[in-house]
Write a protein that holds these residues in place. Structure first.
Motif, PDB file in Angstrom:
ATOM      1  N   ALA A  56       6.042 -23.446  -2.172  1.00 33.24           N
ATOM      2  CA  ALA A  56       5.557 -22.362  -1.291  1.00 33.24           C
ATOM      3  C   ALA A  56       6.463 -21.131  -1.422  1.00 33.24           C
ATOM      4  CB  ALA A  56       5.544 -22.861   0.140  1.00 33.24           C
ATOM      5  N   PRO A  57       5.914 -19.959  -1.162  1.00 33.18           N
ATOM      6  CA  PRO A  57       6.737 -18.750  -1.278  1.00 33.18           C
ATOM      7  C   PRO A  57       7.644 -18.587  -0.058  1.00 33.18           C
ATOM      8  CG  PRO A  57       4.565 -18.192  -0.472  1.00 33.18           C
ATOM      9  CD  PRO A  57       4.550 -19.666  -0.729  1.00 33.18           C
ATOM     10  N   THR A  58       8.693 -17.831  -0.242  1.00 41.08           N
ATOM     11  CA  THR A  58       9.524 -17.481   0.910  1.00 41.08           C
ATOM     12  C   THR A  58       8.832 -16.321   1.633  1.00 41.08           C
ATOM     13  OG1 THR A  58      10.702 -15.878  -0.426  1.00 41.08           O
ATOM     14  CG2 THR A  58      11.684 -18.062  -0.271  1.00 41.08           C
ATOM     15  N   ASN A  59       9.295 -16.050   2.850  1.00 43.57           N
ATOM     16  CA  ASN A  59       8.721 -14.911   3.587  1.00 43.57           C
ATOM     17  C   ASN A  59       8.969 -13.610   2.834  1.00 43.57           C
ATOM     18  OD1 ASN A  59       7.727 -16.493   5.613  1.00 43.57           O
ATOM     19  ND2 ASN A  59       9.574 -16.324   6.871  1.00 43.57           N
ATOM     20  N   ALA A  60      10.125 -13.561   2.139  1.00 48.15           N
ATOM     21  CA  ALA A  60      10.452 -12.339   1.393  1.00 48.15           C
ATOM     22  C   ALA A  60       9.421 -12.081   0.295  1.00 48.15           C
ATOM     23  CB  ALA A  60      11.848 -12.467   0.787  1.00 48.15           C
ATOM     24  N   ILE A  61       9.013 -13.142  -0.396  1.00 53.90           N
ATOM     25  CA  ILE A  61       7.998 -12.982  -1.458  1.00 53.90           C
ATOM     26  C   ILE A  61       6.682 -12.527  -0.837  1.00 53.90           C
ATOM     27  CG2 ILE A  61       6.581 -14.220  -3.164  1.00 53.90           C
ATOM     28  CD1 ILE A  61       9.042 -15.973  -3.755  1.00 53.90           C
ATOM     29  N   MET A  62       6.351 -13.163   0.289  1.00 54.56           N
ATOM     30  CA  MET A  62       5.086 -12.833   0.952  1.00 54.56           C
ATOM     31  C   MET A  62       5.052 -11.357   1.351  1.00 54.56           C
ATOM     32  SD  MET A  62       3.377 -15.286   3.732  1.00 54.56           S
ATOM     33  CE  MET A  62       1.806 -14.870   4.464  1.00 54.56           C
ATOM     34  N   SER A  63       6.176 -10.867   1.885  1.00 50.00           N
ATOM     35  CA  SER A  63       6.236  -9.458   2.306  1.00 50.00           C
ATOM     36  C   SER A  63       6.233  -8.533   1.093  1.00 50.00           C
ATOM     37  CB  SER A  63       7.494  -9.162   3.119  1.00 50.00           C
ATOM     38  OG  SER A  63       7.663 -10.130   4.084  1.00 50.00           O
ATOM     39  N   ARG A  64       6.954  -8.949   0.044  1.00 49.69           N
ATOM     40  CA  ARG A  64       7.036  -8.093  -1.146  1.00 49.69           C
ATOM     41  C   ARG A  64       5.659  -7.888  -1.777  1.00 49.69           C
ATOM     42  NH1 ARG A  64      11.249 -10.431  -3.901  1.00 49.69           N
ATOM     43  NH2 ARG A  64       9.985 -11.711  -5.262  1.00 49.69           N
ATOM     44  N   VAL A  65       4.906  -8.974  -1.907  1.00 46.53           N
ATOM     45  CA  VAL A  65       3.572  -8.862  -2.516  1.00 46.53           C
ATOM     46  C   VAL A  65       2.654  -8.057  -1.603  1.00 46.53           C
ATOM     47  CG1 VAL A  65       1.563 -10.149  -3.358  1.00 46.53           C
ATOM     48  CG2 VAL A  65       3.848 -10.990  -3.827  1.00 46.53           C
ATOM     49  N   ARG A  66       2.787  -8.270  -0.282  1.00 48.37           N
ATOM     50  CA  ARG A  66       1.953  -7.521   0.674  1.00 48.37           C
ATOM     51  C   ARG A  66       2.233  -6.019   0.546  1.00 48.37           C
ATOM     52  NH1 ARG A  66      -1.430  -5.381   2.634  1.00 48.37           N
ATOM     53  NH2 ARG A  66      -2.407  -5.504   4.689  1.00 48.37           N
ATOM     54  N   ALA A  67       3.522  -5.686   0.386  1.00 44.76           N
ATOM     55  CA  ALA A  67       3.894  -4.269   0.250  1.00 44.76           C
ATOM     56  C   ALA A  67       3.315  -3.682  -1.038  1.00 44.76           C
ATOM     57  CB  ALA A  67       5.411  -4.137   0.254  1.00 44.76           C
ATOM     58  N   ARG A  68       3.359  -4.472  -2.109  1.00 47.08           N
ATOM     59  CA  ARG A  68       2.804  -3.994  -3.387  1.00 47.08           C
ATOM     60  C   ARG A  68       1.304  -3.775  -3.269  1.00 47.08           C
ATOM     61  NH1 ARG A  68       5.955  -7.904  -7.446  1.00 47.08           N
ATOM     62  NH2 ARG A  68       3.871  -8.458  -8.106  1.00 47.08           N
ATOM     63  N   ILE A  69       0.637  -4.680  -2.579  1.00 50.00           N
ATOM     64  CA  ILE A  69      -0.819  -4.532  -2.415  1.00 50.00           C
ATOM     65  C   ILE A  69      -1.109  -3.293  -1.565  1.00 50.00           C
ATOM     66  CG2 ILE A  69      -2.896  -5.581  -1.407  1.00 50.00           C
ATOM     67  CD1 ILE A  69      -1.705  -8.322  -2.209  1.00 50.00           C
ATOM     68  N   SER A  70      -0.334  -3.103  -0.489  1.00 45.63           N
ATOM     69  CA  SER A  70      -0.545  -1.931   0.394  1.00 45.63           C
ATOM     70  C   SER A  70      -0.433  -0.641  -0.400  1.00 45.63           C
ATOM     71  CB  SER A  70       0.486  -1.897   1.508  1.00 45.63           C
ATOM     72  OG  SER A  70       0.334  -3.019   2.289  1.00 45.63           O
ATOM     73  N   LYS A  71       0.537  -0.610  -1.306  1.00 48.46           N
ATOM     74  CA  LYS A  71       0.751   0.573  -2.129  1.00 48.46           C
ATOM     75  C   LYS A  71      -0.495   0.870  -2.958  1.00 48.46           C
ATOM     76  CE  LYS A  71       5.083   2.107  -4.153  1.00 48.46           C
ATOM     77  NZ  LYS A  71       6.172   1.672  -5.014  1.00 48.46           N
ATOM     78  N   MET A  72      -1.072  -0.192  -3.489  1.00 46.58           N
ATOM     79  CA  MET A  72      -2.261  -0.011  -4.333  1.00 46.58           C
ATOM     80  C   MET A  72      -3.495   0.311  -3.500  1.00 46.58           C
ATOM     81  SD  MET A  72      -1.820  -3.026  -7.067  1.00 46.58           S
ATOM     82  CE  MET A  72      -0.299  -3.267  -7.923  1.00 46.58           C
ATOM     83  N   GLN A  73      -3.466  -0.081  -2.221  1.00 45.18           N
ATOM     84  CA  GLN A  73      -4.622   0.161  -1.357  1.00 45.18           C
ATOM     85  C   GLN A  73      -4.732   1.606  -0.919  1.00 45.18           C
ATOM     86  OE1 GLN A  73      -3.609  -2.546   1.721  1.00 45.18           O
ATOM     87  NE2 GLN A  73      -4.694  -4.266   0.850  1.00 45.18           N
ATOM     88  N   LYS A  74      -3.590   2.311  -0.924  1.00 47.35           N
ATOM     89  CA  LYS A  74      -3.597   3.677  -0.406  1.00 47.35           C
ATOM     90  C   LYS A  74      -4.494   4.582  -1.244  1.00 47.35           C
ATOM     91  CE  LYS A  74       0.725   3.941   2.034  1.00 47.35           C
ATOM     92  NZ  LYS A  74       2.131   4.085   1.834  1.00 47.35           N
ATOM     93  N   PRO A  75      -5.424   5.241  -0.592  1.00 42.27           N
ATOM     94  CA  PRO A  75      -6.267   6.153  -1.358  1.00 42.27           C
ATOM     95  C   PRO A  75      -5.489   7.407  -1.720  1.00 42.27           C
ATOM     96  CG  PRO A  75      -6.781   6.286   0.957  1.00 42.27           C
ATOM     97  CD  PRO A  75      -5.731   5.243   0.829  1.00 42.27           C
ATOM     98  N   ILE A  76      -5.964   8.136  -2.686  1.00 47.81           N
ATOM     99  CA  ILE A  76      -5.314   9.395  -3.038  1.00 47.81           C
ATOM    100  C   ILE A  76      -5.552  10.351  -1.874  1.00 47.81           C
ATOM    101  CG2 ILE A  76      -5.312  11.329  -4.659  1.00 47.81           C
ATOM    102  CD1 ILE A  76      -6.443   9.249  -6.722  1.00 47.81           C
TER     103      ILE A  76
END
Lengths: 167, 65
Positions: free
Chosen positions: B14-34
């Motif tokens: 299982a992932p650590t909480n740090a991995i979970m947050s890191r991937v979530r942050a990366r996804i959020s970055k990609m979700q941001k519209p221009i």
């Protein structure tokens, strides 16, 4: 994207992230797990943005995960000459995921198994029934049961080698 | 083999909480519209206009000097 869709995304993410990550981690190792899990949830995001809401998110997400696993394998076959999932090695944790002694022994025991065995054990360990696993992997229920039995036997032998009690 | 052991195996990966947050942050970055867009409209006489503007600017600067 609506606020409701964002809430739905968070719910799916919190509910399924750990299992999806563990699935890829067991199949390929830590680095690939992070990238592939991210890709799965980007697809969830796109589905929600397109107002697509599957009846069963768990099945939908794991269908995505299995497709991505197959794409990843195809790339690996051409890039690094890996012949099959049977011989696909698993990278062991490089310290990114803290694990206790028993967890490390379990990881080592699983690393000795074939990729296909690891995948079956992962899906079974996440609570999927044989028929559901069969649907995901395009196998019959009885084929899954036979392969699962073999995978469990291999895992037991490997655990014994690592000195882990499994009874 | 008891399914409990398989659950244990899954949790060992299982992932650590740090991995979970890191991937979530990366996804959020990609979700941001221009959020910003710059529209540049070039008049067909843009060069002539800009030359005139700069000439005027030069003249003004010379006067000040």
């Amino acid at each position: 994207m609506s606020a409701q869709a964002e809430r739905d995304f968070d719910a799916v993410y919190n509910d399924l992230f750990r299992d999806v990550y563990a699935y890829f981690h067991m199949c390929f190792g830590e680095q690939a797990a992070e990238d592939l899990t991210q890709e799965v949830f980007l697809r969830v995001w796109k589905a929600l943005a397109a107002e697509k809401t599957p009846e069963n998110w768990r099945a939908w997400v794991f269908r995505c995960a299995v497709n991505l696993k197959n794409d990843y394998l195809r790339r690996k076959y051409t890039q690094s000459g890996v012949q099959s999932f049977e011989t696909m090695p698993m990278e062991l944790s490089s310290g990114g995921t803290p694990a206790d002694g028993e967890a490390l022994a379990i990881q080592s025991a699983l690393a000795r198994l074939s990729g296909a065995d690891r995948e079956l054990l992962a899906l079974k360990g996440m609570g999927f029934k044989s028929a559901e696993i069969g649907e995901l992997l395009s196998l019959s229920g009885s084929a899954v049961r036979t392969r699962l039995q073999k995978a469990k036997r291999n895992f037991e032998i490997s655990l014994e080698t690592e000195g882990v009690q499994y009874a | 083999m008891h399914d409990q052991m398989l659950k244990k195996a899954v949790s060992a990966f299982a992932p650590t909480n740090a991995i979970m947050s890191r991937v979530r942050a990366r996804i959020s970055k990609m979700q941001k519209p221009i959020s910003k867009a710059t529209i540049v409209f070039l008049h067909r006489d843009a060069e002539k206009i800009m030359t005139a503007v700069f000439a005027k600017y030069e003249k003004t600067m010379q006067k000040i000097a």
